[in-house]
Scaffold this motif. Sequence first.
Motif, PDB file in Angstrom:
ATOM      1  N   SER A  17       0.836  -1.216   0.000  1.00  0.00           N
ATOM      2  CA  SER A  17       0.000   0.000   0.000  1.00  0.00           C
ATOM      3  C   SER A  17       0.863   1.255   0.000  1.00  0.00           C
ATOM      4  N   ALA A  18       2.055   1.171   0.602  1.00  0.00           N
ATOM      5  CA  ALA A  18       2.958   2.325   0.657  1.00  0.00           C
ATOM      6  C   ALA A  18       3.782   2.455  -0.619  1.00  0.00           C
ATOM      7  N   LYS A  19       3.387   1.711  -1.664  1.00  0.00           N
ATOM      8  CA  LYS A  19       4.005   1.819  -2.990  1.00  0.00           C
ATOM      9  C   LYS A  19       5.475   1.393  -3.022  1.00  0.00           C
ATOM     10  N   ALA A  20       5.832   0.433  -2.192  1.00  0.00           N
ATOM     11  CA  ALA A  20       7.205  -0.069  -2.226  1.00  0.00           C
ATOM     12  C   ALA A  20       7.459  -0.775  -3.550  1.00  0.00           C
ATOM     13  N   THR A  21       8.701  -0.702  -4.025  1.00  0.00           N
ATOM     14  CA  THR A  21       9.081  -1.444  -5.234  1.00  0.00           C
ATOM     15  C   THR A  21      10.038  -2.589  -4.899  1.00  0.00           C
ATOM     16  N   ASN A  43      10.932   0.003   0.646  1.00  0.00           N
ATOM     17  CA  ASN A  43      11.347   1.331   0.180  1.00  0.00           C
ATOM     18  C   ASN A  43      10.121   2.154  -0.214  1.00  0.00           C
ATOM     19  N   GLY A  44       9.047   1.955   0.533  1.00  0.00           N
ATOM     20  CA  GLY A  44       7.803   2.684   0.255  1.00  0.00           C
ATOM     21  C   GLY A  44       7.834   4.099   0.816  1.00  0.00           C
ATOM     22  N   LYS A  94      11.654   7.416   2.230  1.00  0.00           N
ATOM     23  CA  LYS A  94      12.733   6.420   2.104  1.00  0.00           C
ATOM     24  C   LYS A  94      12.260   4.987   2.310  1.00  0.00           C
ATOM     25  N   GLY A  95      11.426   4.800   3.331  1.00  0.00           N
ATOM     26  CA  GLY A  95      10.946   3.438   3.555  1.00  0.00           C
ATOM     27  C   GLY A  95      10.788   3.113   5.021  1.00  0.00           C
TER      28      GLY A  95
END
Lengths: 180, 123
Positions: A17-21, A43-44, A94-95
Amino acid sequence: MRELSLNVLDIVQNSISAKATVIEIELLEHIEKDLLEINIFDNGKGMTEEQVKSVIDPFFTTRTTRKVGLGIPLFKMAAEMSGGWLDIKSEVGKGTRVYTSYGYSNVDRMPVGDMNGTVSMLIRMNPDIDFVYTHSINEKSYVLDTRELREQLDDVPLDTPDVIEWIEEYLKENDAELTT
Amino acid sequence: MKSLAELKAIKEKAQAQMTARENNDDGIRVLVGMATCGIAAGARPILNKFVDEIAKRNIHNVKVTQTGCIGICQYEPVVEVVVPGQEKVTYVKMTEDKIDRIITEHIVNGKPVTEFTIGSYKD
Ligand SMILES: Nc1ncnc2c1ncn2[C@@H]1O[C@H](COP(=O)(O)OP(=O)(O)OP(=O)(O)O)[C@@H](O)[C@H]1O
Ligand SMILES: [Mg+2]
Protein backbone atom coordinates in the motif's frame (compact mmCIF):
# COMPACT_ATOMS: atom_id res chain seq x y z
CA MET A 1 -3.27 -15.00 13.34
CA ARG A 2 -2.54 -18.68 13.67
CA GLU A 3 0.98 -18.56 12.32
CA LEU A 4 3.67 -15.89 11.98
CA SER A 5 3.85 -16.35 8.21
CA LEU A 6 0.31 -14.93 8.06
CA ASN A 7 1.38 -11.88 10.06
CA VAL A 8 4.17 -11.41 7.52
CA LEU A 9 1.71 -11.71 4.63
CA ASP A 10 -0.37 -9.02 6.32
CA ILE A 11 2.50 -6.67 7.23
CA VAL A 12 3.80 -6.81 3.67
CA GLN A 13 0.39 -5.56 2.49
CA ASN A 14 1.27 -2.31 4.28
CA SER A 15 4.49 -2.08 2.26
CA ILE A 16 2.53 -2.69 -0.93
CA SER A 17 0.00 0.00 0.00
CA ALA A 18 2.96 2.33 0.66
CA LYS A 19 4.00 1.82 -2.99
CA ALA A 20 7.21 -0.07 -2.23
CA THR A 21 9.08 -1.44 -5.23
CA VAL A 22 11.53 -3.60 -3.26
CA ILE A 23 10.44 -5.56 -0.17
CA GLU A 24 12.84 -7.61 1.95
CA ILE A 25 11.75 -10.37 4.30
CA GLU A 26 14.13 -11.99 6.76
CA LEU A 27 13.41 -15.15 8.73
CA LEU A 28 16.36 -15.67 11.05
CA GLU A 29 16.29 -18.73 13.27
CA HIS A 30 19.06 -18.45 15.85
CA ILE A 31 18.12 -21.71 17.52
CA GLU A 32 21.35 -21.96 19.47
CA LYS A 33 20.68 -18.52 20.96
CA ASP A 34 17.01 -19.37 21.53
CA LEU A 35 16.09 -16.38 19.39
CA LEU A 36 13.85 -15.97 16.35
CA GLU A 37 13.86 -12.76 14.32
CA ILE A 38 11.48 -11.75 11.56
CA ASN A 39 12.14 -8.47 9.76
CA ILE A 40 10.38 -6.70 6.90
CA PHE A 41 12.01 -3.80 5.07
CA ASP A 42 10.53 -1.71 2.28
CA ASN A 43 11.35 1.33 0.18
CA GLY A 44 7.80 2.68 0.25
CA LYS A 45 6.60 6.13 1.25
CA GLY A 46 7.55 5.78 4.93
CA MET A 47 6.05 7.39 8.03
CA THR A 48 6.80 10.27 10.36
CA GLU A 49 7.91 9.55 13.92
CA GLU A 50 4.48 10.60 15.12
CA GLN A 51 2.78 8.16 12.73
CA VAL A 52 5.05 5.33 13.82
CA LYS A 53 4.12 5.95 17.47
CA SER A 54 0.43 5.90 16.76
CA VAL A 55 0.47 2.73 14.63
CA ILE A 56 2.43 0.82 17.27
CA ASP A 57 0.08 1.92 20.05
CA PRO A 58 -3.13 2.88 18.29
CA PHE A 59 -5.08 3.20 21.52
CA PHE A 60 -2.80 5.91 22.89
CA THR A 61 -3.43 8.20 19.98
CA THR A 62 -5.95 11.00 20.24
CA ARG A 63 -6.85 10.60 16.61
CA THR A 64 -10.33 9.39 15.89
CA THR A 65 -10.61 10.25 12.22
CA ARG A 66 -9.22 6.99 10.90
CA LYS A 67 -10.17 3.45 11.77
CA VAL A 68 -7.63 1.80 14.02
CA GLY A 69 -5.37 -0.60 12.14
CA LEU A 70 -4.91 -4.11 13.50
CA GLY A 71 -1.99 -5.48 11.53
CA ILE A 72 0.92 -3.99 13.45
CA PRO A 73 -0.64 -4.37 16.94
CA LEU A 74 -1.29 -8.06 16.24
CA PHE A 75 2.29 -8.59 15.07
CA LYS A 76 3.58 -6.80 18.17
CA MET A 77 1.40 -8.92 20.42
CA ALA A 78 2.69 -12.13 18.83
CA ALA A 79 6.28 -11.04 19.51
CA GLU A 80 5.67 -9.84 23.08
CA MET A 81 3.72 -12.96 24.02
CA SER A 82 6.90 -14.96 23.46
CA GLY A 83 9.15 -12.60 25.41
CA GLY A 84 10.20 -10.63 22.34
CA TRP A 85 9.46 -7.19 20.91
CA LEU A 86 8.52 -5.21 17.80
CA ASP A 87 10.28 -2.09 16.63
CA ILE A 88 9.69 0.14 13.60
CA LYS A 89 12.17 2.52 12.00
CA SER A 90 10.75 4.65 9.24
CA GLU A 91 11.66 7.69 7.23
CA VAL A 92 9.29 9.62 4.99
CA GLY A 93 10.22 9.16 1.36
CA LYS A 94 12.73 6.42 2.10
CA GLY A 95 10.95 3.44 3.56
CA THR A 96 10.09 1.43 6.62
CA ARG A 97 11.88 -1.27 8.61
CA VAL A 98 9.82 -3.52 10.87
CA TYR A 99 11.84 -5.66 13.29
CA THR A 100 10.45 -8.42 15.52
CA SER A 101 12.07 -10.88 17.89
CA TYR A 102 10.70 -13.94 19.69
CA GLY A 103 11.81 -16.39 22.34
CA TYR A 104 12.44 -19.36 20.05
CA SER A 105 11.46 -22.09 22.49
CA ASN A 106 8.89 -20.03 24.39
CA VAL A 107 5.65 -22.04 24.66
CA ASP A 108 3.67 -18.96 23.70
CA ARG A 109 5.62 -18.38 20.50
CA MET A 110 3.37 -19.01 17.53
CA PRO A 111 4.71 -21.36 14.87
CA VAL A 112 6.33 -19.75 11.84
CA GLY A 113 4.02 -21.78 9.59
CA ASP A 114 4.21 -21.78 5.83
CA MET A 115 6.60 -18.89 5.16
CA ASN A 116 7.40 -20.25 1.69
CA GLY A 117 3.68 -20.10 0.93
CA THR A 118 3.64 -16.45 1.98
CA VAL A 119 6.68 -15.63 -0.17
CA SER A 120 5.44 -17.40 -3.29
CA MET A 121 1.96 -15.91 -2.92
CA LEU A 122 3.38 -12.40 -2.54
CA ILE A 123 5.43 -12.81 -5.71
CA ARG A 124 2.52 -14.32 -7.61
CA MET A 125 0.10 -11.55 -6.63
CA ASN A 126 2.61 -8.70 -7.05
CA PRO A 127 4.78 -9.66 -10.03
CA ASP A 128 5.99 -6.09 -10.56
CA ILE A 129 7.43 -5.73 -7.06
CA ASP A 130 10.86 -7.14 -6.21
CA PHE A 131 11.13 -9.41 -3.19
CA VAL A 132 14.28 -10.43 -1.37
CA TYR A 133 13.76 -13.31 1.03
CA THR A 134 16.48 -14.46 3.41
CA HIS A 135 16.11 -17.56 5.57
CA SER A 136 18.77 -18.56 8.04
CA ILE A 137 19.08 -21.33 10.61
CA ASN A 138 22.00 -20.71 12.96
CA GLU A 139 24.98 -19.85 10.73
CA LYS A 140 23.55 -21.25 7.46
CA SER A 141 21.46 -19.09 5.15
CA TYR A 142 20.19 -18.58 1.62
CA VAL A 143 18.56 -15.76 -0.33
CA LEU A 144 15.88 -15.57 -3.01
CA ASP A 145 16.15 -12.27 -4.89
CA THR A 146 13.60 -11.73 -7.66
CA ARG A 147 15.89 -9.16 -9.27
CA GLU A 148 18.26 -12.02 -10.11
CA LEU A 149 15.35 -14.01 -11.52
CA ARG A 150 14.29 -11.10 -13.71
CA GLU A 151 17.77 -10.91 -15.23
CA GLN A 152 17.30 -14.43 -16.53
CA LEU A 153 13.66 -14.01 -17.51
CA ASP A 154 13.81 -10.75 -19.50
CA ASP A 155 10.20 -9.76 -20.20
CA VAL A 156 8.65 -13.00 -18.91
CA PRO A 157 6.66 -12.04 -15.80
CA LEU A 158 7.34 -13.57 -12.39
CA ASP A 159 3.75 -14.79 -12.08
CA THR A 160 4.16 -17.22 -14.99
CA PRO A 161 3.09 -20.61 -13.51
CA ASP A 162 6.40 -22.31 -14.39
CA VAL A 163 8.33 -19.52 -12.69
CA ILE A 164 6.24 -19.77 -9.52
CA GLU A 165 6.78 -23.51 -9.52
CA TRP A 166 10.53 -22.97 -9.88
CA ILE A 167 10.46 -20.53 -6.93
CA GLU A 168 8.54 -22.99 -4.74
CA GLU A 169 11.03 -25.76 -5.55
CA TYR A 170 13.96 -23.42 -4.94
CA LEU A 171 12.65 -22.49 -1.49
CA LYS A 172 11.95 -26.11 -0.60
CA GLU A 173 15.36 -27.36 -1.67
CA ASN A 174 17.22 -24.59 0.08
CA ASP A 175 15.22 -25.10 3.28
CA ALA A 176 16.16 -28.78 3.23
CA GLU A 177 19.79 -27.75 2.81
CA LEU A 178 19.59 -25.49 5.89
CA THR A 179 18.73 -28.37 8.16
CA THR A 180 21.34 -30.86 6.97
CA MET B 1 19.73 -28.19 -6.75
CA LYS B 2 17.69 -25.52 -8.59
CA SER B 3 19.86 -23.17 -10.60
CA LEU B 4 19.09 -19.78 -12.10
CA ALA B 5 20.15 -21.19 -15.46
CA GLU B 6 16.97 -23.30 -15.53
CA LEU B 7 15.01 -20.07 -15.80
CA LYS B 8 16.40 -19.60 -19.31
CA ALA B 9 14.49 -22.66 -20.49
CA ILE B 10 11.36 -21.47 -18.68
CA LYS B 11 11.74 -18.10 -20.38
CA GLU B 12 12.02 -19.57 -23.83
CA LYS B 13 8.98 -21.76 -23.32
CA ALA B 14 6.96 -18.84 -21.93
CA GLN B 15 7.99 -16.52 -24.76
CA ALA B 16 6.89 -19.09 -27.30
CA GLN B 17 3.47 -19.26 -25.64
CA MET B 18 3.12 -15.56 -24.94
CA THR B 19 1.95 -14.50 -28.37
CA ALA B 20 -0.72 -17.18 -28.19
CA ARG B 21 -1.96 -16.07 -24.80
CA GLU B 22 -4.88 -13.72 -25.18
CA ASN B 23 -5.28 -10.51 -23.27
CA ASN B 24 -7.67 -11.16 -20.39
CA ASP B 25 -8.27 -7.60 -19.27
CA ASP B 26 -11.95 -7.83 -20.16
CA GLY B 27 -12.41 -11.22 -18.54
CA ILE B 28 -13.89 -12.38 -15.24
CA ARG B 29 -12.25 -11.12 -12.05
CA VAL B 30 -12.06 -13.00 -8.75
CA LEU B 31 -11.15 -10.66 -5.88
CA VAL B 32 -10.03 -12.17 -2.59
CA GLY B 33 -10.06 -9.94 0.49
CA MET B 34 -6.51 -9.90 1.87
CA ALA B 35 -6.63 -7.26 4.60
CA THR B 36 -5.76 -8.26 8.16
CA CYS B 37 -9.32 -9.46 8.78
CA GLY B 38 -9.30 -11.63 5.64
CA ILE B 39 -5.87 -13.15 6.23
CA ALA B 40 -6.72 -13.93 9.86
CA ALA B 41 -9.92 -15.65 8.77
CA GLY B 42 -8.08 -17.90 6.30
CA ALA B 43 -7.90 -16.04 2.97
CA ARG B 44 -4.49 -17.38 1.97
CA PRO B 45 -5.55 -20.98 1.20
CA ILE B 46 -8.71 -19.67 -0.51
CA LEU B 47 -6.70 -17.49 -2.87
CA ASN B 48 -4.24 -20.31 -3.54
CA LYS B 49 -6.99 -22.76 -4.34
CA PHE B 50 -8.71 -20.38 -6.77
CA VAL B 51 -5.44 -19.81 -8.63
CA ASP B 52 -4.60 -23.52 -8.71
CA GLU B 53 -8.06 -24.71 -9.75
CA ILE B 54 -8.38 -22.14 -12.51
CA ALA B 55 -4.97 -23.12 -13.86
CA LYS B 56 -5.75 -26.82 -13.54
CA ARG B 57 -8.99 -26.48 -15.49
CA ASN B 58 -7.28 -24.40 -18.17
CA ILE B 59 -9.69 -21.49 -17.78
CA HIS B 60 -8.07 -18.51 -19.47
CA ASN B 61 -10.38 -15.52 -19.17
CA VAL B 62 -10.22 -15.26 -15.36
CA LYS B 63 -7.88 -13.11 -13.30
CA VAL B 64 -7.54 -13.77 -9.56
CA THR B 65 -6.42 -10.72 -7.60
CA GLN B 66 -6.42 -9.49 -4.04
CA THR B 67 -8.39 -6.67 -2.55
CA GLY B 68 -8.47 -4.84 0.78
CA CYS B 69 -11.00 -4.76 3.60
CA ILE B 70 -14.50 -4.07 2.28
CA GLY B 71 -15.95 -3.48 5.74
CA ILE B 72 -17.66 -6.80 6.43
CA CYS B 73 -14.92 -8.35 8.55
CA GLN B 74 -17.31 -10.68 10.35
CA TYR B 75 -18.06 -12.41 7.02
CA GLU B 76 -14.42 -13.00 6.03
CA PRO B 77 -12.97 -14.71 4.09
CA VAL B 78 -14.80 -12.77 1.41
CA VAL B 79 -14.50 -13.35 -2.35
CA GLU B 80 -16.04 -11.13 -4.99
CA VAL B 81 -16.67 -12.42 -8.49
CA VAL B 82 -17.08 -9.84 -11.24
CA VAL B 83 -18.43 -11.02 -14.59
CA PRO B 84 -18.36 -8.22 -17.18
CA GLY B 85 -21.84 -6.84 -17.78
CA GLN B 86 -23.28 -8.40 -14.62
CA GLU B 87 -23.64 -7.25 -11.06
CA LYS B 88 -20.79 -8.11 -8.70
CA VAL B 89 -21.43 -11.19 -6.52
CA THR B 90 -20.04 -11.31 -2.97
CA TYR B 91 -19.35 -14.73 -1.47
CA VAL B 92 -18.85 -14.77 2.31
CA LYS B 93 -17.45 -17.10 4.98
CA MET B 94 -15.55 -18.85 2.24
CA THR B 95 -14.18 -22.33 2.73
CA GLU B 96 -12.08 -24.37 0.32
CA ASP B 97 -14.94 -26.76 -0.45
CA LYS B 98 -17.16 -23.94 -1.73
CA ILE B 99 -14.64 -23.10 -4.47
CA ASP B 100 -15.47 -26.03 -6.74
CA ARG B 101 -19.12 -25.05 -7.15
CA ILE B 102 -18.31 -21.36 -7.58
CA ILE B 103 -15.95 -22.17 -10.44
CA THR B 104 -18.22 -24.70 -12.13
CA GLU B 105 -21.56 -22.96 -11.69
CA HIS B 106 -20.66 -19.27 -11.68
CA ILE B 107 -17.36 -18.78 -13.47
CA VAL B 108 -17.86 -21.45 -16.13
CA ASN B 109 -21.65 -21.52 -16.46
CA GLY B 110 -22.54 -17.97 -15.45
CA LYS B 111 -24.97 -18.82 -12.64
CA PRO B 112 -24.03 -17.41 -9.19
CA VAL B 113 -24.21 -19.85 -6.26
CA THR B 114 -26.79 -17.86 -4.32
CA GLU B 115 -26.61 -19.91 -1.14
CA PHE B 116 -22.99 -18.84 -0.58
CA THR B 117 -23.60 -15.15 -1.12
CA ILE B 118 -23.93 -12.46 1.50
CA GLY B 119 -27.70 -12.24 0.94
CA SER B 120 -28.18 -15.75 2.32
CA TYR B 121 -26.35 -14.92 5.53
CA LYS B 122 -27.98 -11.59 6.34
CA ASP B 123 -31.61 -11.63 7.44
N1 LIG C 1 5.39 -0.14 5.63
C1 LIG C 1 4.64 0.96 5.81
N2 LIG C 1 4.86 2.07 5.08
C2 LIG C 1 4.09 3.17 5.24
N3 LIG C 1 3.07 3.26 6.12
C3 LIG C 1 2.79 2.18 6.86
C4 LIG C 1 3.55 0.98 6.76
N4 LIG C 1 3.06 0.08 7.64
C5 LIG C 1 2.03 0.68 8.25
N5 LIG C 1 1.85 1.94 7.80
C6 LIG C 1 0.82 2.90 8.25
O1 LIG C 1 0.33 2.43 9.49
C7 LIG C 1 -1.07 2.19 9.42
C8 LIG C 1 -1.45 1.05 10.33
O2 LIG C 1 -1.03 -0.22 9.81
P1 LIG C 1 -1.77 -1.55 10.27
O3 LIG C 1 -1.27 -2.67 9.46
O4 LIG C 1 -1.62 -1.68 11.74
O5 LIG C 1 -3.29 -1.27 9.95
P2 LIG C 1 -3.99 -1.02 8.54
O6 LIG C 1 -3.13 -1.56 7.45
O7 LIG C 1 -4.38 0.42 8.44
O8 LIG C 1 -5.31 -1.86 8.65
P3 LIG C 1 -5.39 -3.47 8.77
O9 LIG C 1 -6.05 -3.70 10.09
O10 LIG C 1 -6.19 -3.95 7.63
O11 LIG C 1 -3.97 -3.97 8.73
C9 LIG C 1 -1.35 1.98 7.95
O12 LIG C 1 -2.67 2.34 7.62
C10 LIG C 1 -0.34 2.94 7.30
O13 LIG C 1 -0.84 4.26 7.29
MG1 LIG D 1 -2.16 -3.49 7.60
